[in-house]
Enzyme design. Structure first.
Site, mmCIF file in Angstrom:
data_model
loop_
_atom_site.group_PDB
_atom_site.id
_atom_site.type_symbol
_atom_site.label_atom_id
_atom_site.label_comp_id
_atom_site.label_asym_id
_atom_site.label_seq_id
_atom_site.Cartn_x
_atom_site.Cartn_y
_atom_site.Cartn_z
ATOM 1 N N TRP A 233 0.835 -1.198 0.000
ATOM 2 C CA TRP A 233 0.000 0.000 0.000
ATOM 3 C C TRP A 233 0.877 1.258 0.000
ATOM 4 O O TRP A 233 0.698 2.169 -0.809
ATOM 5 C CB TRP A 233 -0.930 0.014 1.226
ATOM 6 C CG TRP A 233 -1.755 1.266 1.302
ATOM 7 C CD1 TRP A 233 -2.969 1.484 0.700
ATOM 8 C CD2 TRP A 233 -1.410 2.480 1.980
ATOM 9 N NE1 TRP A 233 -3.390 2.764 0.959
ATOM 10 C CE2 TRP A 233 -2.470 3.395 1.735
ATOM 11 C CE3 TRP A 233 -0.323 2.895 2.746
ATOM 12 C CZ2 TRP A 233 -2.464 4.705 2.256
ATOM 13 C CZ3 TRP A 233 -0.321 4.189 3.257
ATOM 14 C CH2 TRP A 233 -1.381 5.073 3.014
ATOM 15 N N GLY A 252 -6.691 -1.851 -1.614
ATOM 16 C CA GLY A 252 -6.918 -2.142 -0.218
ATOM 17 C C GLY A 252 -7.036 -0.900 0.636
ATOM 18 O O GLY A 252 -7.392 -0.979 1.808
ATOM 19 N N ASP A 253 -6.735 0.240 0.052
ATOM 20 C CA ASP A 253 -6.826 1.495 0.799
ATOM 21 C C ASP A 253 -8.234 1.681 1.369
ATOM 22 O O ASP A 253 -9.232 1.521 0.652
ATOM 23 C CB ASP A 253 -6.491 2.645 -0.151
ATOM 24 C CG ASP A 253 -6.665 3.999 0.512
ATOM 25 O OD1 ASP A 253 -5.732 4.435 1.173
ATOM 26 O OD2 ASP A 253 -7.755 4.599 0.380
ATOM 27 N N ALA A 254 -8.288 2.012 2.629
ATOM 28 C CA ALA A 254 -9.579 2.113 3.319
ATOM 29 C C ALA A 254 -10.476 3.152 2.660
ATOM 30 O O ALA A 254 -11.676 2.916 2.458
ATOM 31 C CB ALA A 254 -9.357 2.455 4.792
ATOM 32 N N LEU A 256 -10.274 4.333 -0.421
ATOM 33 C CA LEU A 256 -10.615 3.893 -1.781
ATOM 34 C C LEU A 256 -11.775 2.913 -1.755
ATOM 35 O O LEU A 256 -12.746 3.046 -2.504
ATOM 36 C CB LEU A 256 -9.376 3.260 -2.431
ATOM 37 C CG LEU A 256 -9.576 2.608 -3.798
ATOM 38 C CD1 LEU A 256 -10.079 3.615 -4.816
ATOM 39 C CD2 LEU A 256 -8.283 1.964 -4.275
#
Length: 303
Positions: A233, A252-254, A256
């Site tokens: 990330w 996996g970015d929260a 996003l």
DNA sequence: AACCAGGCTGCGC
DNA sequence: GCGCAGCATGGT
């Protein structure tokens, strides 16, 4: 002879300075620049000396005033180059808008966020530090942690009443201790990660130049993830914000994932197939899609 | 008061 | 190679 202390930078089509300013300001307290009215003020370390400048939007250009520092041609060129990188001014984003137009649920963005360019973090060390700081904590807290770090280990320039900070030099941060960072509410791990990263930059084992000389995308990711504290990330975040690699998506970015669900683009956070399908359509513009989705998180109200 | 935050490492299988 | 606990702490 009096030095010319102001200059302009031409802007590309579909560039809107106010949209970019809005993103810089968002809802957070970023200590690396100051929004003052319709302008942004920033301190920047150049090769010889630090400078302080103000950017305002003009008709078909940006108007840049040097507030502190010598206005030598070399400095002007460096500032020009930094601002171009910061606001991605060399890019014509029309092709991205064409892609947005083809996606029913995203078409509105071309109007709502018209002219928003990806605001970058040209300094790789700063981008990686910021990535580490922001891991797994909310942004409000992350910005607070960053401010403490910058105000303790960075230097500042003064103009009028205000102080404008420069990001800490790697060598200065490398000389800090884990306990000092812990006292600033950094976790043990993050403190170790940051000091280790600072050492790598201070000793020249890692730099933006080194990374740029690696041509293969996967090898660049690998060079970064080999560093303790930097996972996929953070690597992609830095490749996107600093090296501007369009395909470097922080999967996996929260934020996003939250945006993708909110915009009705994927069923749930585990819908990897749906996400892959969407990003395939935006080949070459993936980082802009990510950036606009982050932007959408600040819309007044989701449907 | 849980649950979530712009995740990563180190371990067990 | 994959899954998962543990991390540390503030926001909401």
């Amino acid at each position: 002879m009096k030095q010319q202390r102001a200059f302009t930078i031409p802007i590309p089509e579909r560039f809107n300075f106010k949209e970019c300013l809005w993103f810089l300001n968002r809802d957070f307290d970023d200590c690396m620049h100051a929004i003052e009215g319709d302008t942004v003020v920033k301190a920047l370390p150049l090769t010889n000396q630090p400078v302080l400048f103000r950017i305002s939007g003009a008709e078909h250009s940006l108007y840049v005033e040097l507030l502190e520092g010598d206005a030598t041609p070399e400095h002007i060129a460096e500032i020009h180059s930094f601002i171009t990188a910061w606001f991605d001014l060399d890019r014509d984003i029309q092709p991205f808008y064409t892609l947005l137009g083809k996606e029913k649920k995203l078409a509105y963005m071309a109007e709502s966020f018209n002219g928003l360019h990806l605001t970058g973090l040209p300094d790789l060390f700063e981008a990686l530090c910021w990535g580490i700081i922001g891991q797994q904590i909310n942004l409000t807290f992350a910005y607070r942690l960053k401010r403490r770090l910058v105000e303790r280990y960075g230097t500042y320039m003064t103009s009028g009443e205000r102080q404008y900070y420069l990001f800490p030099e790697p060598a200065v941060l490398a000389a800090a201790s884990v306990d000092e960072l812990r006292a600033m509410q950094y976790s043990q791990r993050k403190a170790e990660y940051l000091l280790g990263l600072a050492s790598l930059f201070a000793t020249g084992q890692m730099s933006k130049g080194i990374l740029e000389n690696i041509r293969i995308f996967a090898a660049r990711q690998q060079a970064l993830t080999a560093i303790r504290g930097i996972g996929i990330w953070t690597a992609n975040y830095a490749l996107m914000k600093s090296l501007r690699m369009p395909e470097a998506v922080p999967y996996g970015d929260a934020g996003l994932l939250q945006a993708l669900v909110a915009q009705g683009l994927i069923r749930d956070r585990k819908d990897q197939a749906g996400m892959d399908k969407l990003f395939r359509k935006f080949r070459g513009w993936e980082m802009y899609l990510v950036f606009y989705l982050w932007r959408s998180l600040s819309l007044p109200q989701q449907v």
